[in-house]
Write a protein that holds these residues in place. Sequence first.
Motif, PDB file in Angstrom:
ATOM      1  N   GLU A   1      10.238   0.780  -8.575  1.00 13.79           N
ATOM      2  CA  GLU A   1      10.449   0.764  -7.133  1.00 13.79           C
ATOM      3  C   GLU A   1      11.629   1.676  -6.808  1.00 13.79           C
ATOM      4  OE1 GLU A   1      12.097  -2.394  -3.933  1.00 13.79           O
ATOM      5  OE2 GLU A   1      10.610  -3.102  -5.331  1.00 13.79           O
ATOM      6  N   GLY A   2      11.444   2.520  -5.808  1.00 14.24           N
ATOM      7  CA  GLY A   2      12.472   3.479  -5.476  1.00 14.24           C
ATOM      8  C   GLY A   2      12.481   4.633  -6.454  1.00 14.24           C
ATOM      9  N   GLY A   3      11.425   4.715  -7.260  1.00 10.79           N
ATOM     10  CA  GLY A   3      11.322   5.751  -8.283  1.00 10.79           C
ATOM     11  C   GLY A   3      10.893   7.075  -7.707  1.00 10.79           C
ATOM     12  N   LYS A   4      10.033   7.731  -8.388  1.00  8.64           N
ATOM     13  CA  LYS A   4       9.611   9.084  -8.036  1.00  8.64           C
ATOM     14  C   LYS A   4       8.554   9.070  -6.935  1.00  8.64           C
ATOM     15  CE  LYS A   4       8.596  13.505  -9.957  1.00  8.64           C
ATOM     16  NZ  LYS A   4       9.275  14.247  -8.929  1.00  8.64           N
ATOM     17  N   VAL A   5       8.854   9.791  -5.881  1.00 10.98           N
ATOM     18  CA  VAL A   5       7.939   9.930  -4.749  1.00 10.98           C
ATOM     19  C   VAL A   5       6.939  11.025  -5.068  1.00 10.98           C
ATOM     20  CG1 VAL A   5       7.797  10.605  -2.324  1.00 10.98           C
ATOM     21  CG2 VAL A   5       9.670   9.180  -3.101  1.00 10.98           C
ATOM     22  N   THR A   6       5.701  10.819  -4.645  1.00 12.27           N
ATOM     23  CA  THR A   6       4.701  11.867  -4.822  1.00 12.27           C
ATOM     24  C   THR A   6       4.433  12.548  -3.483  1.00 12.27           C
ATOM     25  OG1 THR A   6       2.485  12.406  -5.596  1.00 12.27           O
ATOM     26  CG2 THR A   6       2.741  10.281  -4.517  1.00 12.27           C
TER      27      THR A   6
ATOM     28  N   LEU B   1       0.835  -1.211   0.000  1.00 11.17           N
ATOM     29  CA  LEU B   1       0.000   0.000   0.000  1.00 11.17           C
ATOM     30  C   LEU B   1       0.867   1.259   0.000  1.00 11.17           C
ATOM     31  CD1 LEU B   1      -2.826  -0.926   2.534  1.00 11.17           C
ATOM     32  CD2 LEU B   1      -2.986  -0.756   0.050  1.00 11.17           C
ATOM     33  N   MET B   2       1.976   1.196   0.712  1.00 14.36           N
ATOM     34  CA  MET B   2       2.866   2.358   0.745  1.00 14.36           C
ATOM     35  C   MET B   2       3.473   2.603  -0.633  1.00 14.36           C
ATOM     36  SD  MET B   2       4.613   2.151   4.495  1.00 14.36           S
ATOM     37  CE  MET B   2       5.511   3.684   4.244  1.00 14.36           C
ATOM     38  N   TYR B   3       3.858   1.526  -1.324  1.00 18.77           N
ATOM     39  CA  TYR B   3       4.385   1.693  -2.687  1.00 18.77           C
ATOM     40  C   TYR B   3       3.325   2.342  -3.580  1.00 18.77           C
ATOM     41  CZ  TYR B   3       8.663  -0.981  -1.970  1.00 18.77           C
ATOM     42  OH  TYR B   3       9.893  -1.391  -1.551  1.00 18.77           O
ATOM     43  N   LYS B   4       2.106   1.853  -3.470  1.00 27.11           N
ATOM     44  CA  LYS B   4       1.025   2.358  -4.310  1.00 27.11           C
ATOM     45  C   LYS B   4       0.665   3.807  -3.967  1.00 27.11           C
ATOM     46  CE  LYS B   4      -3.661   1.201  -5.727  1.00 27.11           C
ATOM     47  NZ  LYS B   4      -4.793   0.331  -5.547  1.00 27.11           N
ATOM     48  N   THR B   5       0.729   4.150  -2.688  1.00 18.70           N
ATOM     49  CA  THR B   5       0.294   5.460  -2.221  1.00 18.70           C
ATOM     50  C   THR B   5       1.354   6.541  -2.373  1.00 18.70           C
ATOM     51  OG1 THR B   5      -1.142   4.384  -0.600  1.00 18.70           O
ATOM     52  CG2 THR B   5      -0.652   6.703  -0.226  1.00 18.70           C
ATOM     53  N   TYR B   6       2.601   6.212  -2.118  1.00 17.83           N
ATOM     54  CA  TYR B   6       3.635   7.240  -2.023  1.00 17.83           C
ATOM     55  C   TYR B   6       4.562   7.341  -3.235  1.00 17.83           C
ATOM     56  CZ  TYR B   6       2.101   7.834   2.728  1.00 17.83           C
ATOM     57  OH  TYR B   6       1.341   8.093   3.830  1.00 17.83           O
ATOM     58  N   TYR B   7       4.452   6.420  -4.169  1.00 18.73           N
ATOM     59  CA  TYR B   7       5.254   6.526  -5.388  1.00 18.73           C
ATOM     60  C   TYR B   7       4.356   6.920  -6.553  1.00 18.73           C
ATOM     61  CZ  TYR B   7       9.334   4.423  -3.166  1.00 18.73           C
ATOM     62  OH  TYR B   7      10.403   4.187  -2.351  1.00 18.73           O
ATOM     63  N   VAL B   8       4.916   7.671  -7.477  1.00 19.77           N
ATOM     64  CA  VAL B   8       4.195   8.064  -8.675  1.00 19.77           C
ATOM     65  C   VAL B   8       3.877   6.803  -9.469  1.00 19.77           C
ATOM     66  CG1 VAL B   8       4.366   9.326 -10.857  1.00 19.77           C
ATOM     67  CG2 VAL B   8       5.273  10.344  -8.756  1.00 19.77           C
ATOM     68  N   ALA B   9       2.630   6.674  -9.890  1.00 24.48           N
ATOM     69  CA  ALA B   9       2.209   5.495 -10.650  1.00 24.48           C
ATOM     70  C   ALA B   9       3.079   5.345 -11.891  1.00 24.48           C
ATOM     71  CB  ALA B   9       0.740   5.621 -11.047  1.00 24.48           C
TER      72      ALA B   9
END
Length: 176
Positions: A149-154, A137-145
Amino acid sequence: MLKKNILWLSVMIVLLLISASVIYNQQNGKNLMVESLAGHSLTMILNSYDEILDSKTAILSIDYIMDINQKLARIEAYSDILDRAVDRSSIRPIAESMLSITKTIEKSYKRNNNSFTESDKEKYVTLLQEMSTLIPLMYKTYYVAGSTEGGKVTLKVAEQQRITEIRDRLNQYTAK
């Protein structure tokens, strides 16, 4: 006189454009710094949860609970940074609840002559399950779709309903 006015107007326009550019770059630089802090914090949080889950044991031990306490204290600190960066308060309360649960398990262990109760074991299993649910859920919520992984944070977190549900479920165990 007309040439002076045109020159003066041209200088003013150039100065305004330069000022706007400087302000834009400063604001953009601040966003990059906040994104960087959020990204680092998110990485530290996820790595710490992974460490806990990777070292989980079938047989509960006090040493393991104390190790989880240390990792959750680290998670709580980084969660505070992340929550501030995205202007939400959702990840830190989860870390606080998890830390409260493990401290309750530790106190119970000491109260019960260095043994865990069935309730302690149930809390432990629930804790691990909620961590396993929280990570994706954290990957889905806090990273730009679409970012890796470890990509752009929103910084613009939209949907947190399922994260809030985890917090609410954990709060049931902290009230006991």
